[in-house]
Design a protein around this motif. Structure first.
Motif, PDB file in Angstrom:
ATOM      1  N   VAL A 178       0.832  -1.206   0.000  1.00 42.90           N
ATOM      2  CA  VAL A 178       0.000   0.000   0.000  1.00 42.90           C
ATOM      3  C   VAL A 178       0.866   1.255   0.000  1.00 42.90           C
ATOM      4  O   VAL A 178       0.667   2.183  -0.786  1.00 42.90           O
ATOM      5  CB  VAL A 178      -0.951   0.000   1.212  1.00 42.90           C
ATOM      6  CG1 VAL A 178      -1.641   1.352   1.348  1.00 42.90           C
ATOM      7  CG2 VAL A 178      -1.989  -1.101   1.069  1.00 42.90           C
ATOM      8  N   ILE A 179       1.831   1.309   0.893  1.00 45.29           N
ATOM      9  CA  ILE A 179       2.739   2.448   0.988  1.00 45.29           C
ATOM     10  C   ILE A 179       4.148   1.985   0.635  1.00 45.29           C
ATOM     11  O   ILE A 179       4.656   1.021   1.205  1.00 45.29           O
ATOM     12  CB  ILE A 179       2.744   3.061   2.395  1.00 45.29           C
ATOM     13  CG1 ILE A 179       1.351   3.586   2.770  1.00 45.29           C
ATOM     14  CG2 ILE A 179       3.775   4.175   2.491  1.00 45.29           C
ATOM     15  CD1 ILE A 179       0.880   4.770   1.965  1.00 45.29           C
ATOM     16  N   GLN A 180       4.774   2.666  -0.300  1.00 44.61           N
ATOM     17  CA  GLN A 180       6.169   2.379  -0.639  1.00 44.61           C
ATOM     18  C   GLN A 180       7.028   3.577  -0.263  1.00 44.61           C
ATOM     19  O   GLN A 180       6.609   4.725  -0.474  1.00 44.61           O
ATOM     20  CB  GLN A 180       6.314   2.070  -2.127  1.00 44.61           C
ATOM     21  CG  GLN A 180       5.761   0.712  -2.524  1.00 44.61           C
ATOM     22  CD  GLN A 180       6.059   0.367  -3.965  1.00 44.61           C
ATOM     23  OE1 GLN A 180       6.323   1.249  -4.782  1.00 44.61           O
ATOM     24  NE2 GLN A 180       6.026  -0.898  -4.295  1.00 44.61           N
TER      25      GLN A 180
ATOM     26  N   ILE B 275      -7.376   4.606  -1.402  1.00 45.81           N
ATOM     27  CA  ILE B 275      -7.840   5.369  -0.242  1.00 45.81           C
ATOM     28  C   ILE B 275      -6.795   6.424   0.127  1.00 45.81           C
ATOM     29  O   ILE B 275      -5.609   6.118   0.205  1.00 45.81           O
ATOM     30  CB  ILE B 275      -8.090   4.441   0.961  1.00 45.81           C
ATOM     31  CG1 ILE B 275      -9.178   3.416   0.620  1.00 45.81           C
ATOM     32  CG2 ILE B 275      -8.487   5.235   2.190  1.00 45.81           C
ATOM     33  CD1 ILE B 275      -9.417   2.396   1.709  1.00 45.81           C
ATOM     34  N   PRO B 276      -7.197   7.666   0.367  1.00 47.87           N
ATOM     35  CA  PRO B 276      -6.233   8.701   0.778  1.00 47.87           C
ATOM     36  C   PRO B 276      -5.672   8.422   2.181  1.00 47.87           C
ATOM     37  O   PRO B 276      -6.395   7.982   3.069  1.00 47.87           O
ATOM     38  CB  PRO B 276      -7.073   9.995   0.774  1.00 47.87           C
ATOM     39  CG  PRO B 276      -8.278   9.680  -0.040  1.00 47.87           C
ATOM     40  CD  PRO B 276      -8.550   8.223   0.165  1.00 47.87           C
ATOM     41  N   PHE B 277      -4.389   8.684   2.350  1.00 40.88           N
ATOM     42  CA  PHE B 277      -3.725   8.579   3.639  1.00 40.88           C
ATOM     43  C   PHE B 277      -3.063   9.919   3.959  1.00 40.88           C
ATOM     44  O   PHE B 277      -2.496  10.557   3.083  1.00 40.88           O
ATOM     45  CB  PHE B 277      -2.659   7.478   3.633  1.00 40.88           C
ATOM     46  CG  PHE B 277      -3.215   6.090   3.566  1.00 40.88           C
ATOM     47  CD1 PHE B 277      -3.561   5.410   4.721  1.00 40.88           C
ATOM     48  CD2 PHE B 277      -3.401   5.456   2.347  1.00 40.88           C
ATOM     49  CE1 PHE B 277      -4.070   4.124   4.673  1.00 40.88           C
ATOM     50  CE2 PHE B 277      -3.919   4.176   2.281  1.00 40.88           C
ATOM     51  CZ  PHE B 277      -4.252   3.504   3.441  1.00 40.88           C
TER      52      PHE B 277
ATOM     53  N   ASN C 206      -2.254   6.668  -5.824  1.00 46.98           N
ATOM     54  CA  ASN C 206      -1.220   6.815  -6.853  1.00 46.98           C
ATOM     55  C   ASN C 206      -0.518   8.178  -6.804  1.00 46.98           C
ATOM     56  O   ASN C 206       0.003   8.640  -7.815  1.00 46.98           O
ATOM     57  CB  ASN C 206      -1.803   6.586  -8.250  1.00 46.98           C
ATOM     58  CG  ASN C 206      -2.350   5.188  -8.423  1.00 46.98           C
ATOM     59  OD1 ASN C 206      -1.735   4.217  -7.975  1.00 46.98           O
ATOM     60  ND2 ASN C 206      -3.509   5.064  -9.057  1.00 46.98           N
ATOM     61  N   GLU C 207      -0.503   8.799  -5.642  1.00 46.91           N
ATOM     62  CA  GLU C 207       0.240  10.042  -5.475  1.00 46.91           C
ATOM     63  C   GLU C 207       1.480   9.795  -4.615  1.00 46.91           C
ATOM     64  O   GLU C 207       1.546   8.831  -3.864  1.00 46.91           O
ATOM     65  CB  GLU C 207      -0.637  11.113  -4.809  1.00 46.91           C
ATOM     66  CG  GLU C 207      -1.738  11.639  -5.711  1.00 46.91           C
ATOM     67  CD  GLU C 207      -2.474  12.801  -5.089  1.00 46.91           C
ATOM     68  OE1 GLU C 207      -3.266  13.437  -5.810  1.00 46.91           O
ATOM     69  OE2 GLU C 207      -2.276  13.065  -3.877  1.00 46.91           O
ATOM     70  N   PHE C 208       2.455  10.705  -4.747  1.00 51.10           N
ATOM     71  CA  PHE C 208       3.683  10.555  -3.973  1.00 51.10           C
ATOM     72  C   PHE C 208       4.198  11.920  -3.542  1.00 51.10           C
ATOM     73  O   PHE C 208       3.762  12.957  -4.026  1.00 51.10           O
ATOM     74  CB  PHE C 208       4.750   9.822  -4.794  1.00 51.10           C
ATOM     75  CG  PHE C 208       5.421  10.679  -5.839  1.00 51.10           C
ATOM     76  CD1 PHE C 208       6.659  11.249  -5.603  1.00 51.10           C
ATOM     77  CD2 PHE C 208       4.793  10.917  -7.060  1.00 51.10           C
ATOM     78  CE1 PHE C 208       7.273  12.043  -6.561  1.00 51.10           C
ATOM     79  CE2 PHE C 208       5.394  11.706  -8.025  1.00 51.10           C
ATOM     80  CZ  PHE C 208       6.635  12.272  -7.783  1.00 51.10           C
ATOM     81  N   GLY C 209       5.129  11.871  -2.615  1.00 50.05           N
ATOM     82  CA  GLY C 209       5.766  13.090  -2.150  1.00 50.05           C
ATOM     83  C   GLY C 209       7.202  12.814  -1.739  1.00 50.05           C
ATOM     84  O   GLY C 209       7.613  11.658  -1.586  1.00 50.05           O
TER      85      GLY C 209
END
Length: 204
Positions: free
Chosen positions: A46-48, A78-80, A126-129
């Protein structure tokens, strides 16, 4: 010709008797990580998270500092919301060596391609920071050989309740400390304080 064939056959037999040693993979490291990093209630996919840029620790203003970039991606629909980041010694995971709260994340979390966000800490599907971290220890302390990151995410359930998900990710090996010392630019006589230790030791 006959002798050539015999010699060739001899080499073939010898090579067949040699055992092919399997390539050593980093089994010890993988076992260490499986033992140290606690599993979360969310699938690990889920989180990379990984480190793309890592500097060597430097001594500055009576402290030892380490700067690097931590990439964080949400591969789920789902937004985190990233609320907090803790950094631990891989060998001593009881107390964090550094902690970064929501205020720090607000100021140092880059969201490429997303400039108009109401809350920069929210990672939708599918977003990243990229979180720019500066870990500061007292000068008498030293960085451990390896560290890992504990990310705290929040999500809203269907019933409106907020769930918190801690995730332990991104183990990195700390480089050797940089030999440069940084401090205030001038001493009493106006000499520059920034210098290389090797130069100082040689008397230049």
């Amino acid at each position: 010709m006959k002798y050539t064939i015999l010699i060739t056959l001899l080499f073939i037999l010898i090579s067949c008797k040699k055992e092919n040693k399997p390539t050593e993979d980093n089994t010890e490291t993988r076992t260490e990580l499986q033992k140290k990093l606690k599993k979360t209630d969310l699938p690990i996919e889920v989180i990379q998270s990984n480190v793309s840029f890592l500097s060597s620790p430097i001594t500055a203003n009576n402290s030892v500092q380490l700067r690097y970039e931590l990439n964080i991606s949400n591969n789920y629909r789902i937004p985190f919301t990233l609320k907090k980041v803790e950094i631990y010694d891989l060998q001593k995971d009881d107390v964090p060596i550094a902690e970064f709260n929501s205020d720090y994340i607000n100021e140092h979390f880059d969201r490429p391609g997303n400039s108009d966000l109401d809350d920069i800490k929210i990672l939708s599907g599918n977003e990243f920071g990229v979180l720019n971290l500066n870990v500061i220890l007292k000068q008498k302390q030293s960085f451990p050989e390896k560290i890992f990151h504990k990310l705290y995410f929040e999500r809203e359930k269907g019933n409106g309740e907020i769930a918190t998900h801690p995730m332990e990710v991104a183990v990195i090996k700390i480089p050797k400390e940089n030999q440069f010392t940084l401090g205030f630019p001038f001493k009493k006589k106006g000499k520059c304080f920034m210098r290389h230790k090797a130069i100082k030791e040689q008397g230049f």
